[in-house]
Write a protein that holds these residues in place. Structure first.
Motif, short mmCIF file in Angstrom:
data_model
loop_
_atom_site.label_atom_id
_atom_site.label_comp_id
_atom_site.label_asym_id
_atom_site.label_seq_id
_atom_site.Cartn_x
_atom_site.Cartn_y
_atom_site.Cartn_z
N ARG A 68 -6.88 -18.97 5.41
CA ARG A 68 -6.40 -20.31 5.74
C ARG A 68 -7.43 -21.39 5.40
O ARG A 68 -7.07 -22.53 5.20
CB ARG A 68 -6.04 -20.39 7.22
N LYS A 69 -8.70 -21.02 5.31
CA LYS A 69 -9.76 -21.98 4.99
C LYS A 69 -9.88 -22.24 3.49
O LYS A 69 -10.55 -23.19 3.08
CB LYS A 69 -11.11 -21.48 5.50
N VAL A 70 -9.27 -21.38 2.67
CA VAL A 70 -9.42 -21.50 1.22
C VAL A 70 -8.71 -22.76 0.73
O VAL A 70 -7.60 -23.06 1.14
CB VAL A 70 -8.82 -20.26 0.51
N VAL A 71 -9.39 -23.49 -0.16
CA VAL A 71 -8.78 -24.66 -0.79
C VAL A 71 -8.23 -24.19 -2.12
O VAL A 71 -8.98 -23.88 -3.05
CB VAL A 71 -9.82 -25.79 -0.99
N TRP A 72 -6.91 -24.10 -2.22
CA TRP A 72 -6.27 -23.60 -3.42
C TRP A 72 -6.20 -24.70 -4.47
O TRP A 72 -5.98 -25.86 -4.15
CB TRP A 72 -4.87 -23.09 -3.09
N PRO A 73 -6.37 -24.36 -5.75
CA PRO A 73 -6.30 -25.37 -6.80
C PRO A 73 -4.87 -25.88 -6.97
O PRO A 73 -3.90 -25.17 -6.67
CB PRO A 73 -6.76 -24.63 -8.05
N THR A 74 -4.78 -27.10 -7.49
CA THR A 74 -3.46 -27.66 -7.76
C THR A 74 -2.89 -27.01 -9.01
O THR A 74 -3.60 -26.30 -9.74
CB THR A 74 -3.55 -29.18 -7.97
N ARG A 75 -1.64 -27.28 -9.28
CA ARG A 75 -1.00 -26.72 -10.47
C ARG A 75 -1.71 -27.21 -11.72
O ARG A 75 -1.94 -26.45 -12.66
CB ARG A 75 0.48 -27.10 -10.49
N GLN A 76 -2.06 -28.50 -11.75
CA GLN A 76 -2.74 -29.09 -12.91
C GLN A 76 -4.11 -28.41 -13.14
O GLN A 76 -4.46 -28.08 -14.27
CB GLN A 76 -2.91 -30.60 -12.71
N LEU A 79 -3.54 -24.89 -14.57
CA LEU A 79 -3.16 -24.92 -15.98
C LEU A 79 -4.35 -25.25 -16.87
O LEU A 79 -4.54 -24.64 -17.93
CB LEU A 79 -2.02 -25.91 -16.20
N GLN A 80 -5.17 -26.21 -16.46
CA GLN A 80 -6.33 -26.59 -17.26
C GLN A 80 -7.33 -25.44 -17.35
O GLN A 80 -7.86 -25.14 -18.43
CB GLN A 80 -7.01 -27.82 -16.68
N THR A 81 -7.58 -24.79 -16.24
CA THR A 81 -8.52 -23.67 -16.24
C THR A 81 -8.00 -22.52 -17.09
O THR A 81 -8.75 -21.91 -17.85
CB THR A 81 -8.75 -23.19 -14.79
N THR A 82 -6.71 -22.25 -17.00
CA THR A 82 -6.11 -21.19 -17.80
C THR A 82 -6.23 -21.52 -19.29
O THR A 82 -6.56 -20.65 -20.10
CB THR A 82 -4.63 -21.00 -17.41
N LEU A 83 -5.98 -22.77 -19.65
CA LEU A 83 -6.09 -23.18 -21.05
C LEU A 83 -7.52 -23.02 -21.55
O LEU A 83 -7.75 -22.53 -22.66
CB LEU A 83 -5.62 -24.63 -21.21
N VAL A 84 -8.51 -23.40 -20.74
CA VAL A 84 -9.91 -23.25 -21.13
C VAL A 84 -10.25 -21.78 -21.34
O VAL A 84 -10.93 -21.41 -22.31
CB VAL A 84 -10.84 -23.89 -20.08
N VAL A 85 -9.76 -20.91 -20.46
CA VAL A 85 -10.03 -19.48 -20.59
C VAL A 85 -9.41 -18.93 -21.86
O VAL A 85 -10.05 -18.18 -22.62
CB VAL A 85 -9.53 -18.71 -19.35
N ILE A 86 -8.18 -19.31 -22.16
CA ILE A 86 -7.51 -18.83 -23.37
C ILE A 86 -8.25 -19.29 -24.61
O ILE A 86 -8.49 -18.51 -25.55
CB ILE A 86 -6.04 -19.29 -23.39
N VAL A 87 -8.66 -20.56 -24.64
CA VAL A 87 -9.40 -21.08 -25.80
C VAL A 87 -10.72 -20.35 -25.96
O VAL A 87 -11.10 -19.96 -27.08
CB VAL A 87 -9.60 -22.61 -25.66
#
Length: 112
Positions: A68-76, A79-87
């Motif tokens: 419950r204390k975890v701050v989850w990332p937003t959708r944006q 998506l940005q982090t996933t794109l950076v990893v793919i690149v």
């Protein structure tokens, strides 16, 4: 001693339930699965009354509090982090391919 007895009884119940599940294969699978689940629930209840089970339940409760204390990332952000990893995976793959090609060329040049 009581804790060991509880664990032994719970294990014996599970072994007996699994043996009965396969022994009575002529009965409906639904009934056998429901019986197996009921015995599993009873075994888990017995184990939860032992010291080991109580500590496991405490651990599960603590992990729920931490989740419950975890701050989850937003959708944006996701998506940005996933794109950076793919690149980056593509860039590293190209670099490794180029390095492998260079080494292959060098080995062929030396062995001819």
């Amino acid at each position: 001693m009581a804790d060991k007895l509880k664990l032994i009884v719970a294990a014996a119940l599970m072994v007996a339930a699994i043996a009965l599940f396969y022994t009575y294969s002529e009965y409906s699978t639904l009934l056998r699965v429901l019986g197996l689940l009921a015995v599993a629930a009873l075994s888990l209840f017995i184990v939860s009354r032992a010291t080991v089970g109580a500590s496991v339940l405490s651990y599960i409760g603590d992990t729920q509090v931490e989740v419950r204390k975890v701050v989850w990332p937003t959708r944006q952000e996701t998506l940005q982090t996933t794109l950076v990893v793919i690149v980056m995976v593509i860039v590293v793959a190209i670099m490794l391919w180029a390095y492998d090609s260079l080494l292959g060329w060098a080995v062929r040049a030396l062995t001819l």
